[in-house]
Design an enzyme around this catalytic site. Structure first.
Site, PDB file in Angstrom:
ATOM      1  N   ASP A  78       0.829  -1.155  -0.086  1.00  0.00           N
ATOM      2  CA  ASP A  78       0.018   0.163  -0.231  1.00  0.00           C
ATOM      3  C   ASP A  78       0.799   1.009  -0.113  1.00  0.00           C
ATOM      4  O   ASP A  78       2.038   1.102   0.236  1.00  0.00           O
ATOM      5  CB  ASP A  78      -0.952   0.098   1.125  1.00  0.00           C
ATOM      6  N   ASP A  80       1.450   5.029   1.511  1.00  0.00           N
ATOM      7  CA  ASP A  80       0.973   6.029   2.569  1.00  0.00           C
ATOM      8  C   ASP A  80       1.666   7.442   2.246  1.00  0.00           C
ATOM      9  O   ASP A  80       2.836   7.616   1.671  1.00  0.00           O
ATOM     10  CB  ASP A  80       1.823   5.726   3.772  1.00  0.00           C
ATOM     11  N   ASP A 156       9.489   4.656  12.906  1.00  0.00           N
ATOM     12  CA  ASP A 156      10.115   3.601  13.913  1.00  0.00           C
ATOM     13  C   ASP A 156      11.474   3.154  13.229  1.00  0.00           C
ATOM     14  O   ASP A 156      12.440   3.034  14.172  1.00  0.00           O
ATOM     15  CB  ASP A 156       9.269   2.469  13.768  1.00  0.00           C
TER      16      ASP A 156
END
Ligand code: ATP
Ligand code: MG
Length: 456
Positions: A78, A80, A156
């Site tokens: 996907d 983002d 992260d």
């Protein structure tokens, strides 16, 4: 990929070690001609979102897994998008969009089946307004907006903090993500212990990415995962369930569970299973199931997550059944049923498995009992049970991973399924004519008379 790797070797040659703290503000900008991301590889929907934001005067970048996977030459799952527009401003630009999230508000823009997640740059950690944190450091709410430069340090891992700028098609790298992509390294941004306290689910993400990309978790990141794995028990059980489902569907569940095992994560997520893992055979039972699952995922076939959860808890179920059987007044079937309820209840304390999954798990388990013990009049009922196929596969898996006593029965059910009516009658008469008449010891409990899920 080879092209960016060479360019990065040149870029980093002689450069100082990239700091992973927010000390440097100078990003490395990789120009279009020096990386392999082409707009042709980005979904039309993501391109539309990026351009509409850009043409409305906002900054617009692709970020996260989409950029990482494109740079690695993989097909992203996907896309983002991140921008300096606030959620309400984003929503105004796209009529097919809605604001979601509480911990951090973002916008989902829908194009048919595809959803593009659009987030506003997150603010820096120093800005406390709008951020709610528990004493342990866990972030509960995090609605502080900032700039791209702030946003970077909130991500992260370095490989997830690369930004593709739609304005000039360059890639922006503040944290050394390109170098880590090149070195196949998973590295936390900032202090790993703090970042894992902030959100312990990041430990699972590290393991998931290591398995997915076949990367190594660098030692400064790996050490604290081993040390602080217990923090995972503070992740809300519903979120943990989502993470586990993601692993099952990743096509790399086998490799991920190997890492879970290596990092002793299984004992936190599935403590009952961890006790059983001490013997080598149950491990092969789970690992065979995970391997089959990965094969199915990689062939675009559907997978049954309840089946895998049933596998994970099967050994604990058998152990618990033995405990109940020590009571002379409890027969096999009653002990089996009580053990099923116990292991599910115990697991729900850590991972909230929705009822629609636990129902299927119980059906698969119950079928194990019936596949082994069905008497002549019940054979057809077992066979027509809606979960027969899953129950039979589970039975086969048990046999293939060491329960050799099931061989004859497994072959019998295999022939039964594959045969026509005549073959089935023969199989039944052959099997049951050999059986000695049963001595009636105790009246069977009424519950044994019905099969799970059928009301039959
Ligand atoms: P996948 O291929 O699984 O989608 P991904 O990296 O895109 O991998 P997402 O969960 O889609 O993972 O998250 C998108 C991006 O958001 C990540 O790449 C990362 O930059 C950031 N992110 C996601 N979860 C966290 C987290 N728990 N802490 C910090 N940053 C996160
Ligand atoms: Mg993603």
């Amino acid at each position: 990929m080879r092209k960016i790797v060479t360019i990065f070797k040149q870029l980093f040659k002689g450069s100082r070690q990239v700091s992973h703290f927010k000390t440097t503000h100078t990003p490395i900008i990789i120009k279009r001609e020096d990386h392999c991301i082409s707009r042709n590889h980005i979904s039309q929907a993501a391109i539309k979102v990026l351009y509409r934001l850009h043409n409305s005067g906002f900054a617009a970048y692709l970020v996260g897994g989409g950029v990482r996977d494109l740079l690695l030459g993989h097909d992203p799952k996907d896309f983002d998008v991140v921008t300096d527009a606030h959620p309400e401003q984003i929503q105004r630009l796209f009529k097919n969009s809605f604001i979601i999230g509480r911990r951090f508000r973002l916008v989902h823009v829908r194009f048919g089946n595809e959803i593009i997640e659009v987030a506003t740059f997150r603010g820096s950690t120093e800005d406390a307004k709008g951020r709610v944190q528990t004493q342990r450091g866990l972030l509960l709410r995090d609605n502080v907006y900032g700039t791209l430069e702030d946003d970077v340090w909130r991500r992260d891992f370095t490989i997830n903090a690369l930004y593709y700028n739609i304005a000039d098609f360059s890639v922006v790298d503040y944290t050394g993500g390109m170098k880590d992509l090149d070195q196949k390294s998973i590295r936390v941004i900032g202090d790993p212990t703090d970042r894992f306290h902030e959100d312990p689910a990041r430990m699972l993400r590290a393991l998931r990415f290591a398995a997915k990309l076949d990367f190594v978790i660098e030692p400064r990141t790996a050490g604290p995962i081993k040390k602080h794995r217990e923090l995972l028990s503070h992740v809300p059980p519903a979120r943990l369930f989502d993470k586990i489902l993601k692993v099952f569907h990743s096509g790399k569940s086998f490799a991920t569970f190997q890492l879970f095992h290596e990092y002793n994560i299984v004992s936190v997520l599935f403590p009952q299973m961890a006790a059983a893992l001490k013997q080598p055979e149950p491990l092969s039972f789970l690992m065979t199931a995970l391997k089959n699952t990965d094969e199915r995922v990689n062939q675009d076939k559907t997978i049954n997550s309840a089946f895998l959860l049933a596998v994970l808890l099967w050994r604990p179920l058998l152990a618990q059944k033995e405990v109940y059987k020590r009571d002379e007044d409890t027969n096999e079937y009653q002990a089996f049923n009580m053990a099923m309820a116990d292991v599910v209840q115990e697991q729900l304390k850590i991972i909230s498995i929705p009822r629609r999954f636990t129902t299927v798990m119980r059906e698969i388990w119950s079928l194990q009992y019936h596949l082994e013990n069905a008497r002549v009049r019940r054979v057809h009922k077992v066979f027509h049970h809606p979960r027969f196929r899953a129950g039979y596969d589970f039975f086969g898996l048990r046999y293939q991973s060491g329960e050799v006593v099931l061989k004859e029965l497994y072959e019998w059910w295999t022939e039964f399924q594959e045969g026509d009516e005549e073959a089935r009658s023969k199989l039944i008469s052959h099997r049951f004519s050999k059986a000695k008449p049963r001595k009636r010891k105790k009246k069977r409990p009424s519950s044994e008379k019905s099969l799970p899920g059928t009301g039959q």
